[in-house]
Design an enzyme around this catalytic site. Structure first.
Site, PDB file in Angstrom:
ATOM      1  N   GLY A   8       0.980  -1.168  -0.018  1.00  0.00           N
ATOM      2  CA  GLY A   8       0.112  -0.040   0.110  1.00  0.00           C
ATOM      3  C   GLY A   8       0.999   1.091   0.072  1.00  0.00           C
ATOM      4  O   GLY A   8       0.352   2.333   0.568  1.00  0.00           O
ATOM      5  N   GLN A  12      -1.044   8.002   0.862  1.00  0.00           N
ATOM      6  CA  GLN A  12      -0.813   9.121   1.631  1.00  0.00           C
ATOM      7  C   GLN A  12       0.382   8.620   2.667  1.00  0.00           C
ATOM      8  O   GLN A  12       1.372   9.452   2.605  1.00  0.00           O
ATOM      9  CB  GLN A  12      -1.989   9.578   2.412  1.00  0.00           C
ATOM     10  CG  GLN A  12      -1.768  11.164   2.756  1.00  0.00           C
ATOM     11  CD  GLN A  12      -2.888  11.317   3.787  1.00  0.00           C
ATOM     12  OE1 GLN A  12      -3.806  10.646   4.245  1.00  0.00           O
ATOM     13  NE2 GLN A  12      -2.520  12.857   4.297  1.00  0.00           N
ATOM     14  N   ILE A  53      -2.598  -7.403  -2.318  1.00  0.00           N
ATOM     15  CA  ILE A  53      -2.560  -8.147  -1.018  1.00  0.00           C
ATOM     16  C   ILE A  53      -3.662  -9.182  -0.816  1.00  0.00           C
ATOM     17  O   ILE A  53      -3.398 -10.298  -0.126  1.00  0.00           O
ATOM     18  CB  ILE A  53      -2.777  -6.948   0.074  1.00  0.00           C
ATOM     19  CG1 ILE A  53      -2.359  -7.609   1.422  1.00  0.00           C
ATOM     20  CG2 ILE A  53      -4.231  -6.286  -0.021  1.00  0.00           C
ATOM     21  CD1 ILE A  53      -1.030  -8.137   1.971  1.00  0.00           C
ATOM     22  N   TYR A 142     -15.554   0.675   8.263  1.00  0.00           N
ATOM     23  CA  TYR A 142     -13.874   0.905   8.647  1.00  0.00           C
ATOM     24  C   TYR A 142     -13.393   0.569   9.902  1.00  0.00           C
ATOM     25  O   TYR A 142     -12.738   0.167  10.317  1.00  0.00           O
ATOM     26  CB  TYR A 142     -13.632   2.230   7.878  1.00  0.00           C
ATOM     27  CG  TYR A 142     -12.497   2.717   8.217  1.00  0.00           C
ATOM     28  CD1 TYR A 142     -11.331   2.162   7.597  1.00  0.00           C
ATOM     29  CD2 TYR A 142     -11.964   3.736   9.149  1.00  0.00           C
ATOM     30  CE1 TYR A 142      -9.807   2.610   7.862  1.00  0.00           C
ATOM     31  CE2 TYR A 142     -10.492   4.352   9.297  1.00  0.00           C
ATOM     32  CZ  TYR A 142      -9.681   3.716   8.733  1.00  0.00           C
ATOM     33  OH  TYR A 142      -8.522   4.288   8.599  1.00  0.00           O
TER      34      TYR A 142
HETATM   35  P1  NAD Z   1      -4.434   5.320   0.939  1.00  0.00           P
HETATM   36  O1  NAD Z   1      -5.744   5.139   0.523  1.00  0.00           O
HETATM   37  O2  NAD Z   1      -3.985   6.663   0.716  1.00  0.00           O
HETATM   38  O3  NAD Z   1      -3.391   4.292   0.557  1.00  0.00           O
HETATM   39  C1  NAD Z   1      -3.770   3.058   0.476  1.00  0.00           C
HETATM   40  C2  NAD Z   1      -2.900   2.267  -0.669  1.00  0.00           C
HETATM   41  O4  NAD Z   1      -3.258   1.087  -0.614  1.00  0.00           O
HETATM   42  C3  NAD Z   1      -3.102   2.848  -1.973  1.00  0.00           C
HETATM   43  O5  NAD Z   1      -2.142   3.326  -2.715  1.00  0.00           O
HETATM   44  C4  NAD Z   1      -3.878   1.724  -2.773  1.00  0.00           C
HETATM   45  O6  NAD Z   1      -3.412   1.754  -4.048  1.00  0.00           O
HETATM   46  C5  NAD Z   1      -3.373   0.487  -2.179  1.00  0.00           C
HETATM   47  N1  NAD Z   1      -4.075  -0.612  -2.133  1.00  0.00           N
HETATM   48  C6  NAD Z   1      -5.501  -0.571  -2.362  1.00  0.00           C
HETATM   49  N2  NAD Z   1      -5.904  -1.952  -2.408  1.00  0.00           N
HETATM   50  C7  NAD Z   1      -4.736  -2.572  -2.496  1.00  0.00           C
HETATM   51  C8  NAD Z   1      -4.541  -3.827  -2.679  1.00  0.00           C
HETATM   52  N3  NAD Z   1      -5.537  -4.871  -2.582  1.00  0.00           N
HETATM   53  N4  NAD Z   1      -3.190  -4.462  -2.616  1.00  0.00           N
HETATM   54  C9  NAD Z   1      -2.134  -3.698  -2.538  1.00  0.00           C
HETATM   55  N5  NAD Z   1      -2.393  -2.287  -2.374  1.00  0.00           N
HETATM   56  C10 NAD Z   1      -3.468  -1.851  -2.455  1.00  0.00           C
HETATM   57  O7  NAD Z   1      -4.345   5.192   2.704  1.00  0.00           O
HETATM   58  P2  NAD Z   1      -3.521   5.849   3.670  1.00  0.00           P
HETATM   59  O8  NAD Z   1      -3.919   7.242   4.071  1.00  0.00           O
HETATM   60  O9  NAD Z   1      -2.066   5.834   3.363  1.00  0.00           O
HETATM   61  O10 NAD Z   1      -3.626   4.732   4.693  1.00  0.00           O
HETATM   62  C11 NAD Z   1      -2.865   3.627   4.813  1.00  0.00           C
HETATM   63  C12 NAD Z   1      -3.357   2.875   6.318  1.00  0.00           C
HETATM   64  O11 NAD Z   1      -3.305   3.975   7.512  1.00  0.00           O
HETATM   65  C13 NAD Z   1      -4.741   2.337   5.881  1.00  0.00           C
HETATM   66  O12 NAD Z   1      -4.877   1.040   6.630  1.00  0.00           O
HETATM   67  C14 NAD Z   1      -5.446   3.383   6.848  1.00  0.00           C
HETATM   68  O13 NAD Z   1      -6.895   2.894   7.437  1.00  0.00           O
HETATM   69  C15 NAD Z   1      -4.731   3.792   7.899  1.00  0.00           C
HETATM   70  N6  NAD Z   1      -5.096   5.170   8.725  1.00  0.00           N
HETATM   71  C16 NAD Z   1      -4.834   6.256   7.821  1.00  0.00           C
HETATM   72  C17 NAD Z   1      -5.065   7.684   8.060  1.00  0.00           C
HETATM   73  C18 NAD Z   1      -4.946   8.721   7.448  1.00  0.00           C
HETATM   74  O14 NAD Z   1      -5.348   9.643   7.994  1.00  0.00           O
HETATM   75  N7  NAD Z   1      -4.295   8.611   6.234  1.00  0.00           N
HETATM   76  C19 NAD Z   1      -5.535   7.433   9.717  1.00  0.00           C
HETATM   77  C20 NAD Z   1      -6.003   6.289  10.399  1.00  0.00           C
HETATM   78  C21 NAD Z   1      -5.312   5.065   9.703  1.00  0.00           C
HETATM   79  C1  AKB Z   2     -10.292   8.394   7.823  1.00  0.00           C
HETATM   80  O1  AKB Z   2     -10.743   9.373   7.873  1.00  0.00           O
HETATM   81  O2  AKB Z   2     -11.006   7.507   7.372  1.00  0.00           O
HETATM   82  C2  AKB Z   2      -8.968   8.359   8.226  1.00  0.00           C
HETATM   83  C3  AKB Z   2      -8.888   7.748   9.531  1.00  0.00           C
HETATM   84  C4  AKB Z   2      -8.813   8.693  10.655  1.00  0.00           C
HETATM   85  O3  AKB Z   2      -8.546   6.735   9.886  1.00  0.00           O
HETATM   86  N1  AKB Z   2      -8.084   9.441   8.025  1.00  0.00           N
END
Ligand code: NAD
Ligand code: AKB
Length: 317
Positions: A8, A12, A53, A142
């Protein structure tokens, strides 16, 4: 140097995590993997593997054949996107986790990072200074997937000694790549409109307070957790982690200190109900005590660095 994979990696968090890990461990030792055919140009300084994945056998064989010892599993659907496709969100957010936990249980992988979220909390959780241990009744698919994931991480640690570590990230704010479909995304989108000198329409109401964090703090915290001695990690579900907390109105006021002509209007949509079920602020004393967490960015610092660095050409890339 043992190899590390980020699954992934093009999202972001992944983009910035890969870049930081490559600085620390050497570019050739840090594999970026994602669904996309090719990775974004910013990640071209090291190896990239197209990977789904959900293709359990491919992922298993790749990790075993390449002797990868540390896995950061970031692939998931975030809160807003997941509500539109709950069946698939459950499948993606859970199946990948089992694939990686099982590889560790069998001894192929020695350390895992899997991110949780403030979404594990729900409408019955105390919303101010939300404790590490409290009522957790998430009302989104989620949040349910993250809560279940936490329980499974803890179970694999207790039963099989799997060294899995996790953080309940708040909303993450960054400028290197765009956010991927969350409820906190407004707090990134707003900066692009401010830089373009355009009015911003916010999908949350003006007084909706949510916990947030600048990405540099989140990456540093993640790597500090991952390098902490095993004995000091007392929480094997996921750690609360706090950066700052603000409402759209408060964020707007900070932006207006730099861009006085900036304006905002409010058109709350389905994401308002999600935000209303989440904490307003987080008590992260367990992370502070166990492995020394401390944030560097408050709201003012976060706004200053975002206004300085947001590049609006990302919107058309
Ligand atoms: P994002 O959506 O920006 O990135 C996710 C990445 O996973 C993407 O590049 C997508 O192409 C890839 N992906 C999707 N399906 C896939 C698959 N089947 N196989 C391989 N890759 C795949 O998400 P993010 O914001 O970078 O978040 C990453 C993790 O952190 C997630 O688990 C999210 O729940 C967690 N998270 C993020 C935030 C936030 O604010 N960004 C906050 C809390 C938790
Ligand atoms: C979302 O808004 O879904 C994420 C998180 C807080 O898990 N940024």
């Amino acid at each position: 140097m043992a190899k590390t994979i980020i699954i992934g990696a093009c999202g972001q968090i992944g983009t910035e995590l890969v870049l930081e890990l490559r600085k620390r461990e050497g570019a050739e030792n840090v594999l970026a993997a994602d669904l996309r055919d090719e990775c974004p140009a910013v990640l071209n300084n090291g190896p990239y593997q197209k990977m789904d994945i959900l293709d359990r056998e491919f992922v298993r064989q790749f990790i075993i054949d390449n002797e990868i010892k540390t896995v950061y599993l970031l692939a998931a659907l975030l809160s807003a996107t997941a509500e539109k496709n709950p069946d698939f969100a459950w499948k993606l957010n859970m199946e990948g986790l089992f694939t990686i936990l099982d590889l560790a249980k069998e001894g192929h992988v020695s350390k895992i990072f899997w991110p949780s979220s403030i979404a594990v909390f729900g409408p019955t959780t105390p919303r101010e200074n939300t404790p590490q241990y409290t009522v957790m009744e998430p009302s989104t698919v989620y949040g349910i997937s993250k809560q279940s994931g936490e329980r499974w991480c803890e179970y694999y640690f207790n039963k099989f000694g799997v060294d899995v570590r996790s953080i309940r990230y708040p909303g993450l704010i960054s400028y290197t790549s765009l956010p991927g479909g969350g409820t906190t995304d407004y707090a990134v989108d707003i900066f692009y409109q401010a830089k373009l000198k355009k009015p911003f329409t916010c999908f949350l109401s003006e007084n909706t307070a949510l916990p947030m964090m600048f990405m540099e703090d989140a990456i540093r915290g993640t790597l500090e957790l991952m390098s902490a001695p095993k004995e000091s990690i007392k929480v094997r579900s996921a750690y609360n982690l706090s950066g700052c907390s603000f409402t759209p109105a408060e964020l707007t006021q900070e932006i207006q200190k730099i861009e006085p002509s900036f304006t905002i209007n409010y058109a709350p949509d389905f994401r308002q109900a999600i935000a209303d079920s989440w904490p307003k602020s987080i008590d992260d004393s367990a992370a502070r005590t166990d492995w020394g967490w401390k944030e560097n960015y408050g709201t003012t610092e976060l706004v200053n660095v975002m206004m300085e660095n947001v590049d609006t050409s990302l919107l058309i890339a």
